[in-house]
Design a protein around this motif. Structure first.
Motif, PDB file in Angstrom:
ATOM      1  N   VAL B 102       0.845  -1.194   0.000  1.00  0.00           N
ATOM      2  CA  VAL B 102       0.000   0.000   0.000  1.00  0.00           C
ATOM      3  C   VAL B 102       0.883   1.248   0.000  1.00  0.00           C
ATOM      4  N   ALA B 103       1.884   1.259   0.888  1.00  0.00           N
ATOM      5  CA  ALA B 103       2.753   2.431   1.021  1.00  0.00           C
ATOM      6  C   ALA B 103       3.463   2.731  -0.297  1.00  0.00           C
ATOM      7  N   ALA B 104       3.982   1.693  -0.948  1.00  0.00           N
ATOM      8  CA  ALA B 104       4.716   1.915  -2.204  1.00  0.00           C
ATOM      9  C   ALA B 104       3.786   2.486  -3.268  1.00  0.00           C
ATOM     10  N   LEU B 105       2.544   2.002  -3.311  1.00  0.00           N
ATOM     11  CA  LEU B 105       1.601   2.528  -4.305  1.00  0.00           C
ATOM     12  C   LEU B 105       1.270   3.989  -4.022  1.00  0.00           C
ATOM     13  N   LEU B 106       1.299   4.366  -2.738  1.00  0.00           N
ATOM     14  CA  LEU B 106       1.017   5.756  -2.367  1.00  0.00           C
ATOM     15  C   LEU B 106       2.277   6.623  -2.412  1.00  0.00           C
ATOM     16  N   ASP B 107       3.416   5.991  -2.701  1.00  0.00           N
ATOM     17  CA  ASP B 107       4.715   6.658  -2.708  1.00  0.00           C
ATOM     18  C   ASP B 107       5.040   7.304  -1.358  1.00  0.00           C
ATOM     19  N   VAL B 108       4.740   6.573  -0.292  1.00  0.00           N
ATOM     20  CA  VAL B 108       5.131   7.021   1.049  1.00  0.00           C
ATOM     21  C   VAL B 108       5.877   5.882   1.743  1.00  0.00           C
ATOM     22  N   ALA B 109       6.531   6.219   2.847  1.00  0.00           N
ATOM     23  CA  ALA B 109       7.240   5.202   3.609  1.00  0.00           C
ATOM     24  C   ALA B 109       6.246   4.383   4.415  1.00  0.00           C
ATOM     25  N   GLN B 110       6.743   3.271   4.967  1.00  0.00           N
ATOM     26  CA  GLN B 110       5.919   2.512   5.901  1.00  0.00           C
ATOM     27  C   GLN B 110       6.724   2.348   7.182  1.00  0.00           C
ATOM     28  N   LEU B 111       6.068   2.473   8.313  1.00  0.00           N
ATOM     29  CA  LEU B 111       6.721   2.221   9.601  1.00  0.00           C
ATOM     30  C   LEU B 111       6.301   0.837  10.051  1.00  0.00           C
ATOM     31  N   SER B 112       7.269   0.018  10.461  1.00  0.00           N
ATOM     32  CA  SER B 112       6.952  -1.354  10.860  1.00  0.00           C
ATOM     33  C   SER B 112       6.947  -1.496  12.366  1.00  0.00           C
ATOM     34  N   ASP B 113       5.953  -2.236  12.881  1.00  0.00           N
ATOM     35  CA  ASP B 113       6.009  -2.677  14.270  1.00  0.00           C
ATOM     36  C   ASP B 113       6.025  -1.551  15.290  1.00  0.00           C
ATOM     37  N   VAL B 114       5.175  -0.565  15.110  1.00  0.00           N
ATOM     38  CA  VAL B 114       5.133   0.561  16.048  1.00  0.00           C
ATOM     39  C   VAL B 114       4.709   0.063  17.439  1.00  0.00           C
ATOM     40  N   VAL B 115       5.491   0.452  18.462  1.00  0.00           N
ATOM     41  CA  VAL B 115       5.171   0.011  19.825  1.00  0.00           C
ATOM     42  C   VAL B 115       4.736   1.177  20.719  1.00  0.00           C
ATOM     43  N   GLU B 116       4.921   2.415  20.215  1.00  0.00           N
ATOM     44  CA  GLU B 116       4.521   3.561  21.037  1.00  0.00           C
ATOM     45  C   GLU B 116       4.175   4.741  20.134  1.00  0.00           C
ATOM     46  N   VAL B 117       3.100   5.438  20.485  1.00  0.00           N
ATOM     47  CA  VAL B 117       2.720   6.652  19.765  1.00  0.00           C
ATOM     48  C   VAL B 117       3.230   7.833  20.578  1.00  0.00           C
ATOM     49  N   VAL B 118       4.139   8.637  19.985  1.00  0.00           N
ATOM     50  CA  VAL B 118       4.642   9.818  20.697  1.00  0.00           C
ATOM     51  C   VAL B 118       3.726  10.999  20.393  1.00  0.00           C
ATOM     52  N   ASP B 119       3.514  11.253  19.110  1.00  0.00           N
ATOM     53  CA  ASP B 119       2.484  12.200  18.675  1.00  0.00           C
ATOM     54  C   ASP B 119       2.021  11.776  17.284  1.00  0.00           C
ATOM     55  N   ALA B 120       1.229  12.587  16.627  1.00  0.00           N
ATOM     56  CA  ALA B 120       0.621  12.159  15.370  1.00  0.00           C
ATOM     57  C   ALA B 120       1.641  11.878  14.256  1.00  0.00           C
ATOM     58  N   ASP B 121       2.871  12.415  14.403  1.00  0.00           N
ATOM     59  CA  ASP B 121       3.910  12.183  13.382  1.00  0.00           C
ATOM     60  C   ASP B 121       5.038  11.301  13.883  1.00  0.00           C
ATOM     61  N   THR B 122       5.088  11.046  15.176  1.00  0.00           N
ATOM     62  CA  THR B 122       6.293  10.448  15.762  1.00  0.00           C
ATOM     63  C   THR B 122       5.965   9.157  16.501  1.00  0.00           C
ATOM     64  N   PHE B 123       6.765   8.141  16.218  1.00  0.00           N
ATOM     65  CA  PHE B 123       6.455   6.800  16.721  1.00  0.00           C
ATOM     66  C   PHE B 123       7.743   6.103  17.144  1.00  0.00           C
ATOM     67  N   VAL B 124       7.604   5.151  18.063  1.00  0.00           N
ATOM     68  CA  VAL B 124       8.757   4.365  18.480  1.00  0.00           C
ATOM     69  C   VAL B 124       8.614   2.958  17.919  1.00  0.00           C
ATOM     70  N   ARG B 125       9.721   2.444  17.374  1.00  0.00           N
ATOM     71  CA  ARG B 125       9.705   1.067  16.870  1.00  0.00           C
ATOM     72  C   ARG B 125      11.041   0.398  17.171  1.00  0.00           C
ATOM     73  N   PRO B 126      10.997  -0.922  17.412  1.00  0.00           N
ATOM     74  CA  PRO B 126      12.240  -1.638  17.696  1.00  0.00           C
ATOM     75  C   PRO B 126      13.046  -1.904  16.430  1.00  0.00           C
ATOM     76  N   VAL B 127      14.372  -1.882  16.561  1.00  0.00           N
ATOM     77  CA  VAL B 127      15.265  -2.308  15.482  1.00  0.00           C
ATOM     78  C   VAL B 127      16.270  -3.287  16.089  1.00  0.00           C
ATOM     79  N   TYR B 128      17.025  -3.965  15.254  1.00  0.00           N
ATOM     80  CA  TYR B 128      18.026  -4.923  15.732  1.00  0.00           C
ATOM     81  C   TYR B 128      17.433  -5.879  16.765  1.00  0.00           C
TER      82      TYR B 128
END
Ligand SMILES: Cc1cc2nc3c(=O)[nH]c(=O)nc-3n(C[C@H](O)[C@H](O)[C@H](O)COP(=O)(O)OP(=O)(O)OC[C@H]3O[C@@H](n4cnc5c(N)ncnc54)[C@H](O)[C@@H]3O)c2cc1C
Lengths: 249, 307
Positions: B102-128
């Motif tokens: 979906v994201a690629a068709l909309l030409d936007v990024a995708q955020l994976s596995d969000v674990v926390e909402v900081v605000d409407a634009d900012t999110f926390v996700r695990p890496v490694y």
């Protein structure tokens, strides 16, 4: 049929990374690097298709700086025929990688693209699906079995509830899960032979792709630490703790 | 600001992950619409209407969506994506299959596995494998993201959303052939309060009966390490870890599991962790609240008797 296998250089799976003190990123300097385990499985699958007489050529491609050529050589030692490095120093987002891979696929016209389902650094699990979208091609993610008959592809996928089997026309994009195969160990003569296999370097400009940042990493922090636990000396003591201290049973 | 959530279901009932994603959406703020796409899934839409916080349920009911294939479902989502500020789905095998497309068709990024909402634009996700947490700000006007269900509580059930039919028919060249889903009377890993997982130390598939006996007594789900799945002791859908299920139950009991980072990635947010392992130096003890150095073939039956 040509098989294209995009691969990535990542910090070795056995290394535990640490966050930099300025919280800008994780520390990767001087860490052992390796071919992403899922990419290795993707290469192995493509090589097996060639050994089975189904694929005619296996091309590996990576997007990264010069050091990523090492992982192309590793892939060629496993049996890939040639490599392509798309040169960039930037740490690109999956969408940008997918756009570059699409441009490579436009030149290569592979019948099948196999990639790892995720890289163990960013853990994004996106590139294959994005590439399939840009190609307007069918996709089979999290594959544990791949069969090609003529121009039909049948894939068994690992899904949350168990296994699912899909079939689709080629060209298609497959992403490899852990149980697709067990990659071979490259033998010394193959490692030597890999050094002489062709490796082309392409630039982002040559591929005609304009890249854009869609995200900003504000900080990278360590995960919440767990408090040290206790060692118990009997099953009775464990049950007592679970009942009276943790109160979970 | 209106948020679109993609419902996860099997055409008969809604999966519990959806209510958790709704909660994540409420934390972002704004109206929430829920897309139920499938075939003969009107019952799912009825169920979805009661989710607290959902203003509208969008129903795309057509045979072409019966297997929830990313190839055409992505086109449907793009068709209804309109003015939504956020598009969310659970980080399930289905959500992970669909949303990048979906994201690629909309030409936007995708955020994976969000674990926390900081605000409407900012999110926390695990890496490694969860060894680092990235706080990421999205620069896109449409934010597409998968949400880790175990990181959010479920939304309630006191809603009364409006139901509208949406979407046109998008065909896929992909064909559904078959599926082999694991049948179990036990709770699902994603929603179980207690999980008992076995590793290579179990030695065989038959020996998992020891864990099943304990699980049945506790109303628990059974999980496994990759080594146990690879060895064929149990089916793939029981795998917990970086590349398996991510769980956070009240109680997680790891039996004969060494505690590799990839396994820890899937369970270290559990509330209470118990480890039973005969090797006192096994890394699993470093995350365990309660550790027992013991032979599992003695400890597990003893535990089953006492509980
Ligand atoms: C890319 C990648 C992704 C991965 N993803 C995952 C994942 O999602 N999930 C996952 O689990 N792993 C994953 N792994 C694998 C992981 O690295 C480990 O190999 C795996 O978790 C080990 O499983 P285990 O602990 O059961 O086996 P082992 O490490 O072999 O440990 C077995 C343990 O059992 C104990 N034991 C043996 N006999 C007994 C007994 N009689 N009584 C008590 N204890 C006993 C031993 O002391 C030992 O600690 C991944 C690896 C890679 C490279």
């Amino acid at each position: 049929m040509k098989v294209l296998v995009p691969v990535k250089r990542v910090v070795d799976a056995n290394v535990k990374v640490r966050v930099k003190s300025d919280q800008s990123d994780v520390e990767t300097a001087n860490l052992k690097m390796a071919l992403n385990p899922f990419c290795e499985i993707a290469v192995e699958e493509a090589v097996r298709l060639k050994e089975a007489g189904i694929a005619t050529e296996v091309v590996v491609v990576t997007v990264g700086n010069k050091s990523a050529q090492e992982q192309l050589r590793t892939s060629m030692a496993l049996g890939a025929d040639r490599g392509i490095q798309v040169e960039t120093d930037a740490a690109l987002e999956p969408l940008s990688i997918a756009k570059l891979l699409k441009a490579v696929q436009d030149k290569e016209q592979a019948g099948l693209i196999i990639l790892g389902k995720q890289s163990i650094d960013g853990d994004n699990n996106q590139t294959g699906q994005m590439l399939a979208a840009l190609m307007d091609a069918p996709q089979a993610t999290f594959a544990s079995e791949v069969k090609v008959e003529g121009d039909k592809l049948t894939v068994t996928r690992e899904v949350d509830g168990g296994l699912q089997t899909l079939s689709m026309p080629l060209p298609a994009v497959v992403t490899a899960d852990l149980r697709l195969n067990e990659p071979r160990y490259a033998k010394l003569p193959d490692i030597m032979k890999a050094k002489r296999k062709p490796l082309d370097v392409l630039t982002v400009e040559e591929l005609g792709v304009t890249l854009k940042s869609h995200q900003k990493v504000l900080k990278v922090t360590p995960p919440a630490a767990r408090e040290a636990g206790v060692m118990l000396d009997s099953v009775e003591a464990l049950v007592e703790k679970l009942k009276n201290e943790a109160k979970v049973i | 600001m209106t948020i679109l959530v993609i419902a996860e279901h099997d055409n008969a009932s809604l999966k519990p992950e959806t209510a958790k994603v709704i909660n994540a959406a409420s934390q972002i703020g704004g109206d929430i619409h829920l897309l139920v796409a499938g075939s003969d899934c009107a019952a799912v839409a009825e169920e979805a209407k009661t989710l607290s916080g959902v203003a509208k349920v969008l129903l795309a009911d057509n045979a072409v969506y019966s297997a929830h294939l990313a190839q055409n479902l992505s086109k449907l989502v793009v068709e209804v994506a309109g003015d939504y500020s956020h598009i969310l789905a659970p980080a399930s095998s289905q959500g992970k299959d669909l949303l990048p497309r979906v994201a690629a068709l909309l030409d936007v990024a995708q955020l994976s596995d969000v674990v926390e909402v900081v605000d409407a634009d900012t999110f926390v996700r695990p890496v490694y494998a969860g060894n680092a947490m990235a706080t990421v700000q999205s620069l896109d006007d449409k934010k597409v993201m998968t949400v880790r269900p175990s990181a959010f509580d479920a939304a309630g059930n006191d809603g009364a959303a409006e139901l509208v039919a949406v979407g046109s028919v998008h065909e896929a060249s992909t064909e559904f052939v078959s599926q082999a889903l694991t049948e179990s009377e036990r709770p699902e890993l994603g929603s179980a309060g207690v999980i008992i997982s076995g590793g290579r130390g179990m030695g065989s598939g038959e020996n998992f009966e020891l864990l099943e006996a304990l699980a049945d007594k506790m109303g628990a789900a059974v999980g496994a390490s990759r080594a146990a799945v690879d060895a064929g002791f149990v089916p793939n859908d029981l795998q917990v870890g970086q590349t398996g299920k991510i769980v956070a139950p009240e109680l997680y009991i790891a039996v004969g599991i060494s505690g590799a980072i990839q396994h820890l990635a899937g369970m270290k947010d559990s509330k209470v962790i118990v480890a039973i392992n005969k090797d006192p130096d096994a890394p699993i003890f470093q995350v365990a609240d309660y550790g027992l150095t013991a032979d599992l073939f003695e400890a597990v039956p003893a535990l089953t008797k006492l509980i």
